[in-house]
Motif scaffolding. Structure first.
Motif, PDB file in Angstrom:
ATOM      1  N   GLY A   1       7.328  12.408  -3.374  1.00  0.00           N
ATOM      2  CA  GLY A   1       6.939  11.443  -2.350  1.00  0.00           C
ATOM      3  C   GLY A   1       5.959  10.415  -2.874  1.00  0.00           C
ATOM      4  O   GLY A   1       6.063   9.216  -2.564  1.00  0.00           O
ATOM      5  N   THR A   2       5.006  10.861  -3.692  1.00  0.00           N
ATOM      6  CA  THR A   2       4.027   9.933  -4.272  1.00  0.00           C
ATOM      7  C   THR A   2       4.709   8.956  -5.223  1.00  0.00           C
ATOM      8  O   THR A   2       4.487   7.736  -5.165  1.00  0.00           O
TER       9      THR A   2
ATOM     10  N   THR B   1       7.883  11.836   3.642  1.00  0.00           N
ATOM     11  CA  THR B   1       7.464  10.622   4.328  1.00  0.00           C
ATOM     12  C   THR B   1       5.963  10.375   4.263  1.00  0.00           C
ATOM     13  O   THR B   1       5.524   9.242   4.035  1.00  0.00           O
ATOM     14  N   ALA B   2       5.147  11.403   4.459  1.00  0.00           N
ATOM     15  CA  ALA B   2       3.696  11.192   4.500  1.00  0.00           C
ATOM     16  C   ALA B   2       3.174  10.614   3.185  1.00  0.00           C
ATOM     17  O   ALA B   2       2.382   9.655   3.185  1.00  0.00           O
ATOM     18  N   ASN B   3       3.611  11.163   2.058  1.00  0.00           N
ATOM     19  CA  ASN B   3       3.150  10.648   0.762  1.00  0.00           C
ATOM     20  C   ASN B   3       3.688   9.242   0.481  1.00  0.00           C
ATOM     21  O   ASN B   3       2.997   8.411  -0.111  1.00  0.00           O
ATOM     22  N   VAL B   4       4.931   8.990   0.896  1.00  0.00           N
ATOM     23  CA  VAL B   4       5.483   7.639   0.725  1.00  0.00           C
ATOM     24  C   VAL B   4       4.630   6.640   1.501  1.00  0.00           C
ATOM     25  O   VAL B   4       4.248   5.578   0.983  1.00  0.00           O
ATOM     26  N   ARG B   5       4.314   6.964   2.749  1.00  0.00           N
ATOM     27  CA  ARG B   5       3.503   6.059   3.573  1.00  0.00           C
ATOM     28  C   ARG B   5       2.106   5.871   2.992  1.00  0.00           C
ATOM     29  O   ARG B   5       1.556   4.763   3.006  1.00  0.00           O
ATOM     30  N   THR B   6       1.522   6.940   2.489  1.00  0.00           N
ATOM     31  CA  THR B   6       0.175   6.826   1.897  1.00  0.00           C
ATOM     32  C   THR B   6       0.168   5.813   0.766  1.00  0.00           C
ATOM     33  O   THR B   6      -0.724   4.953   0.677  1.00  0.00           O
ATOM     34  N   GLN B   7       1.150   5.882  -0.115  1.00  0.00           N
ATOM     35  CA  GLN B   7       1.209   4.956  -1.247  1.00  0.00           C
ATOM     36  C   GLN B   7       1.504   3.530  -0.792  1.00  0.00           C
ATOM     37  O   GLN B   7       0.917   2.575  -1.313  1.00  0.00           O
TER      38      GLN B   7
END
Length: 415
Positions: A320-321, A353-359
């Protein structure tokens, strides 16, 4: 016949409008109005909307009916005095597209009619280890046979077979598909040979591009610009801007899996290092472990994540990251506000999704005042095979006159 991937050539500005050209222009004008109508539209409404005479509308409608592009759909009230009028809408009988797909967990075949309705969808688990391209495409040919047999009683005519592959395509030639072990494989010729008894033209295209087309249709025009990210055997991106698929000069755009996320990172089968593919593909998420017999890579990754397997959850965090880093660069350049996670990523979106959004929030310059939506694709893992089937339908919608006179279609979405 192997159909090359190329855009339709518009009439040059200096060319005169000949009588045949005028016929085509008027026919396509009428067809576009029928296509765009939310409900069946009458001949009277078509005359008012297009400015064409009633005799011209009658002639064109009869051509479209005879060509099975439209059908009469009962009576419609158009707000005028008098009796209800016969409505016209797209036909569910007539031309259809056949899509074939090679994906992470197997092979798929699909038939779609002119309305965009899926009339046949089949899946067969398959692996690609130690199998050459000819054997894989032979299996797909048998699925094509079964698909056409299934719709044989439904008054549909399959126009083209379109194959979705995870890599850049040059005509029918797959230049590179490391996840399949293919390099310079003439998949178009091999598939054409395997299904020559069906007498169908064959087209080959990148699976992420085809999946993006499928999502564009599935959104019913509610999505105009988006990035579709396909995860599975390979990672690719289909880019839609203002309702048009962005294919690039040679049709090779969207190779997101080979965007560098760590310059000195893991070697990639493509020959580079630190590609997104090496951190976020299904193979990376599964840690290279063999998939148990009787299951698929998608199902295995999902089951391990559901069970809380620490190694799988850590791999999904990394994936995800890395995916968010790669997408951020693309979004900074393209100014698109929606990312669709498709293919295997649609099934694994709960953990990605959470890591994608964070980046994205951290790296996309405009994200602070113009948030970017990240969500699973509507069609999930079936997007590419449905999009493949839709390519010929898309071309008929754009060039109905060519279908009526039996001209060859380009059977790919326009760039």
């Amino acid at each position: 016949m192997i159909t090359p991937i190329r855009p339709s050539s518009p009439r040059k500005p200096e060319e005169p409008v000949r009588q045949e050209s005028l016929r085509t222009i008027n026919l396509e004008l009428v067809f576009r109005h029928i296509l765009a109508a939310a409900n069946p539209i009458s001949r009277t409404e078509l005359a008012a909307a297009t400015g064409l005479t009633r005799p011209t509308i009658t002639r064109i409608v009869e051509e479209l009916l005879a060509g099975r592009l439209i059908t009469e759909a009962g009576l419609t009230h158009d707000g005028r005095a008098g009796r209800p009028r016969v409505g016209l809408t797209l036909s569910g009988k007539g031309p259809a597209g056949l899509g074939l797909d090679i994906r992470a967990d197997g092979l798929a075949a699909c038939v779609v009619d002119l309305t965009g309705t899926v009339r046949h969808l089949a899946f067969a688990p398959s692996t690609y280890a130690d199998r050459d391209a000819g054997a894989v495409l032979f299996d797909l040919a048998r699925m094509a046979d079964a698909a056409i047999d299934t719709i044989g009683t439904e008054d549909l005519t399959v126009v083209t077979a379109t194959l979705a592959v995870p890599g850049p395509v040059d005509g029918g030639l797959v230049r590179s598909a490391p996840s399949l072990g293919w390099r310079n494989v003439d998949a178009g010729a091999l598939l054409h040979s395997a299904i020559q008894h069906l007498e169908l033209p064959v087209a080959v295209d990148n699976e992420a591009n085809l999946a993006a087309l499928g999502e564009l249709y599935a959104s019913h025009n509610t999505l105009n610009s988006f990035v579709y990210v396909s995860g599975g055997l390979a990672i690719g991106a289909g880019i839609v801007l203002d309702g048009q698929l962005m294919r690039g000069t040679r049709g090779w755009s969207g190779e997101l899996g080979h965007v560098t996320v760590h310059p000195d990172g893991t070697p990639c089968p493509c020959g580079s290092r630190g590609c997104l593919q090496t951190y976020a593909s299904l193979e990376a998420i599964l840690g290279g472990d063999p998939v148990p017999a009787g299951t698929t890579p998608d199902a295995t990754a999902t089951a391990r994540a559901d069970a809380g397997d620490p190694a799988t959850l850590a791999a999904l965090d990394t994936a995800g990251t890395a995916l968010g880093i790669a997408l951020s660069g693309m979004l900074n350049i393209l100014d698109i506000d929606t990312v669709l996670l498709g293919g295997s990523f649609a099934l694994l979106s709960s953990w990605l999704t959470a890591n994608v959004r964070t980046q994205i929030d951290r790296r996309v310059h405009t994200a602070a005042w113009a948030p970017i939506t990240v969500r699973p694709a509507l069609l999930g893992p079936d997007a590419a095979v449905i999009g493949a089937a839709l390519t010929s339908i898309d071309q008929i919608r754009q060039r109905p006159a060519a279908w009526l006179v039996d001209e060859p279609l380009d059977v790919v979405p326009k760039p």
